[in-house]
Design a protein around this motif. Structure first.
Motif, PDB file in Angstrom:
ATOM      1  N   LYS A   1       0.830  -1.207   0.000  1.00 58.74           N
ATOM      2  CA  LYS A   1       0.000   0.000   0.000  1.00 58.74           C
ATOM      3  C   LYS A   1       0.862   1.253   0.000  1.00 58.74           C
ATOM      4  CE  LYS A   1      -3.966  -2.066   2.412  1.00 58.74           C
ATOM      5  NZ  LYS A   1      -4.833  -2.008   3.624  1.00 58.74           N
ATOM      6  N   LYS A   2       2.113   1.117   0.445  1.00 52.56           N
ATOM      7  CA  LYS A   2       3.026   2.256   0.518  1.00 52.56           C
ATOM      8  C   LYS A   2       4.079   2.244  -0.586  1.00 52.56           C
ATOM      9  CE  LYS A   2       1.275   3.974   4.330  1.00 52.56           C
ATOM     10  NZ  LYS A   2       0.640   5.321   4.372  1.00 52.56           N
ATOM     11  N   LEU A   3       4.603   1.059  -0.897  1.00 54.81           N
ATOM     12  CA  LEU A   3       5.641   0.930  -1.917  1.00 54.81           C
ATOM     13  C   LEU A   3       5.724  -0.519  -2.379  1.00 54.81           C
ATOM     14  CD1 LEU A   3       9.163   1.012  -0.228  1.00 54.81           C
ATOM     15  CD2 LEU A   3       7.075   0.554   0.997  1.00 54.81           C
ATOM     16  N   GLU A   4       6.394  -0.730  -3.492  1.00 59.91           N
ATOM     17  CA  GLU A   4       6.557  -2.084  -4.014  1.00 59.91           C
ATOM     18  C   GLU A   4       7.507  -2.876  -3.134  1.00 59.91           C
ATOM     19  OE1 GLU A   4       4.983  -3.670  -6.591  1.00 59.91           O
ATOM     20  OE2 GLU A   4       3.729  -1.878  -6.403  1.00 59.91           O
ATOM     21  N   VAL A   5       7.322  -4.179  -3.110  1.00 63.41           N
ATOM     22  CA  VAL A   5       8.156  -5.030  -2.265  1.00 63.41           C
ATOM     23  C   VAL A   5       8.549  -6.285  -3.031  1.00 63.41           C
ATOM     24  CG1 VAL A   5       6.118  -6.144  -1.242  1.00 63.41           C
ATOM     25  CG2 VAL A   5       8.307  -6.230  -0.045  1.00 63.41           C
ATOM     26  N   LYS A   6       9.775  -6.714  -2.825  1.00 62.97           N
ATOM     27  CA  LYS A   6      10.274  -7.963  -3.409  1.00 62.97           C
ATOM     28  C   LYS A   6      10.879  -8.783  -2.286  1.00 62.97           C
ATOM     29  CE  LYS A   6      11.231 -10.384  -7.224  1.00 62.97           C
ATOM     30  NZ  LYS A   6      10.236 -10.744  -8.240  1.00 62.97           N
ATOM     31  N   VAL A   7      10.355  -9.999  -2.115  1.00 66.57           N
ATOM     32  CA  VAL A   7      10.825 -10.873  -1.041  1.00 66.57           C
ATOM     33  C   VAL A   7      11.689 -11.974  -1.643  1.00 66.57           C
ATOM     34  CG1 VAL A   7      10.157 -12.384   0.855  1.00 66.57           C
ATOM     35  CG2 VAL A   7       8.732 -10.403   0.288  1.00 66.57           C
ATOM     36  N   PHE A   8      12.935 -12.031  -1.215  1.00 62.52           N
ATOM     37  CA  PHE A   8      13.873 -13.051  -1.681  1.00 62.52           C
ATOM     38  C   PHE A   8      13.911 -14.169  -0.647  1.00 62.52           C
ATOM     39  CE2 PHE A   8      15.004  -9.170  -3.751  1.00 62.52           C
ATOM     40  CZ  PHE A   8      15.350  -9.548  -5.045  1.00 62.52           C
ATOM     41  N   TRP A   9      13.381 -15.324  -1.031  1.00 60.34           N
ATOM     42  CA  TRP A   9      13.184 -16.446  -0.115  1.00 60.34           C
ATOM     43  C   TRP A   9      14.372 -17.399  -0.227  1.00 60.34           C
ATOM     44  CZ3 TRP A   9       8.670 -15.700   2.526  1.00 60.34           C
ATOM     45  CH2 TRP A   9       8.288 -16.695   3.429  1.00 60.34           C
ATOM     46  N   ILE A  10      15.179 -17.486   0.828  1.00 60.81           N
ATOM     47  CA  ILE A  10      16.349 -18.363   0.821  1.00 60.81           C
ATOM     48  C   ILE A  10      15.969 -19.709   1.438  1.00 60.81           C
ATOM     49  CG2 ILE A  10      18.776 -18.594   1.443  1.00 60.81           C
ATOM     50  CD1 ILE A  10      18.126 -16.132  -0.260  1.00 60.81           C
ATOM     51  N   ILE A  11      15.914 -20.749   0.612  1.00 64.54           N
ATOM     52  CA  ILE A  11      15.574 -22.090   1.090  1.00 64.54           C
ATOM     53  C   ILE A  11      16.829 -22.729   1.663  1.00 64.54           C
ATOM     54  CG2 ILE A  11      14.653 -24.351   0.474  1.00 64.54           C
ATOM     55  CD1 ILE A  11      12.603 -22.093   0.348  1.00 64.54           C
ATOM     56  N   THR A  12      16.790 -23.041   2.951  1.00 64.37           N
ATOM     57  CA  THR A  12      18.005 -23.506   3.633  1.00 64.37           C
ATOM     58  C   THR A  12      18.159 -25.020   3.660  1.00 64.37           C
ATOM     59  OG1 THR A  12      16.890 -23.530   5.785  1.00 64.37           O
ATOM     60  CG2 THR A  12      17.954 -21.481   5.127  1.00 64.37           C
ATOM     61  N   ASP A  13      17.070 -25.779   3.545  1.00 59.05           N
ATOM     62  CA  ASP A  13      17.172 -27.238   3.608  1.00 59.05           C
ATOM     63  C   ASP A  13      17.449 -27.808   2.229  1.00 59.05           C
ATOM     64  OD1 ASP A  13      16.952 -27.542   6.268  1.00 59.05           O
ATOM     65  OD2 ASP A  13      14.846 -28.115   6.300  1.00 59.05           O
ATOM     66  N   ASP A  14      18.603 -28.428   2.066  1.00 60.12           N
ATOM     67  CA  ASP A  14      19.027 -28.927   0.758  1.00 60.12           C
ATOM     68  C   ASP A  14      18.689 -30.413   0.622  1.00 60.12           C
ATOM     69  OD1 ASP A  14      20.172 -29.212  -1.707  1.00 60.12           O
ATOM     70  OD2 ASP A  14      22.200 -29.476  -0.914  1.00 60.12           O
ATOM     71  N   TYR A  15      17.445 -30.690   0.302  1.00 65.31           N
ATOM     72  CA  TYR A  15      17.026 -32.073   0.083  1.00 65.31           C
ATOM     73  C   TYR A  15      16.761 -32.349  -1.401  1.00 65.31           C
ATOM     74  CZ  TYR A  15      16.488 -32.383   5.134  1.00 65.31           C
ATOM     75  OH  TYR A  15      16.723 -32.382   6.482  1.00 65.31           O
ATOM     76  N   GLY A  16      17.240 -31.475  -2.259  1.00 64.66           N
ATOM     77  CA  GLY A  16      17.122 -31.705  -3.696  1.00 64.66           C
ATOM     78  C   GLY A  16      15.834 -31.222  -4.315  1.00 64.66           C
TER      79      GLY A  16
END
Length: 260
Positions: free
Chosen positions: A42-57
């Motif tokens: 509502k105030k400004l654009e947002v970009k969320v960078f989601w870092i997946i930490t569990d490396d199960y392939g």
């Protein structure tokens, strides 16, 4: 308090989120961001960078334009990821998590502000009571059992991977992160051992290693606990549990039956 002196580029707020599941899988963090992203927009654009930490392939495609998914296993250390994304803010589920700690030390080094939501056992905020009632021998056996346990990620390829192998990868990630900010091999390994001790001997107060610029807590009593542990009162805010808010919202949408 949460403060960022840098100007937000192109009016797009970039938030880095460290989490072990994809945005569409419900947990405290995903529910929190599902609720706050529309408010921010509502105030400004947002970009969320989601870092997946569990490396199960497991890899998946995220269709929400507000999110971009990255995988921890594609990078050498937390500093590398932060310098690539250049986030305005970083988010953590505050607790005794090695991956979150790797990002926290890199964020402090790069002067990137962060905020967090306390987990059930965040260094003494609830979960440690039960660990204190359990003998160290039982805790050790349970950790060993989980180390050799295999997890099925539920993909079409039926991928299975050892939790222990995944944990060791996170340990190496932390060591490489500490080395990237100038720590020696000895200093990095000592830091890792200190974190490992916390898994078996939970402290009677919040460990400042996991401090964020701003921390949201479930209960008002947790504020006093954190302040007694040395945190500034203005840096701790009561927000409630986003999981409960979601449940109550759904409850109000259920029509009541008329018994007449």
């Amino acid at each position: 308090m949460l403060k960022n002196d840098k100007k937000i580029g192109n009016n797009v707020l970039k938030i880095l989120v460290v989490n072990d599941v994809f945005p569409h899988i419900k947990n405290r963090t995903t529910i929190l961001f599902k609720n706050i992203v529309p408010l921010i927009k509502k105030k400004l654009e947002v970009k969320v960078f989601w870092i997946i930490t569990d490396d199960y392939g497991e890899r998946t495609k995220v269709t929400d334009p507000n999110y971009e998914v990255l995988y921890l296993s594609d990078y050498n250390n937390a500093r590398e990821i932060l310098e690539k994304i250049k986030p305005d803010l970083s988010y953590h589920l505050v607790g005794l998590n090695i991956t979150d700690y790797a990002f926290m030390v890199a964020e402090r080094y790069l002067k990137i502000p962060n905020f967090g939501l306390t987990s059930g056992g965040a260094g003494g905020l609830g979960g440690d009571y039960f660990r204190e009632q359990t003998s160290r021998q039982k805790m050790f056996r349970e950790n060993i059992r989980q180390f050799f346990e295999k997890k099925n990620v539920g993909t079409e390829n039926n991928i299975e991977s050892s939790r222990g192998k995944n944990f060791l990868k996170k340990c190496y990630f932390l060591i490489r992160t500490l080395r990237s900010i100038g720590k020696s091999n000895l200093e990095a390994n000592i830091e890792l051992l200190e974190l490992a001790k916390l898994q078996f001997r939970p402290p009677n107060k919040f460990n400042k290693k996991f401090n964020c610029n701003l921390i949201f807590v479930d209960h008002n009593s947790s504020i006093d606990f954190l302040v007694k542990s040395g945190l500034k009162r203005e840096s701790v805010k009561h927000s409630g549990n986003p999981v409960f808010y979601n449940a109550f919202k759904k409850r109000t949408q259920i029509p009541l039956k008329d018994n007449n």
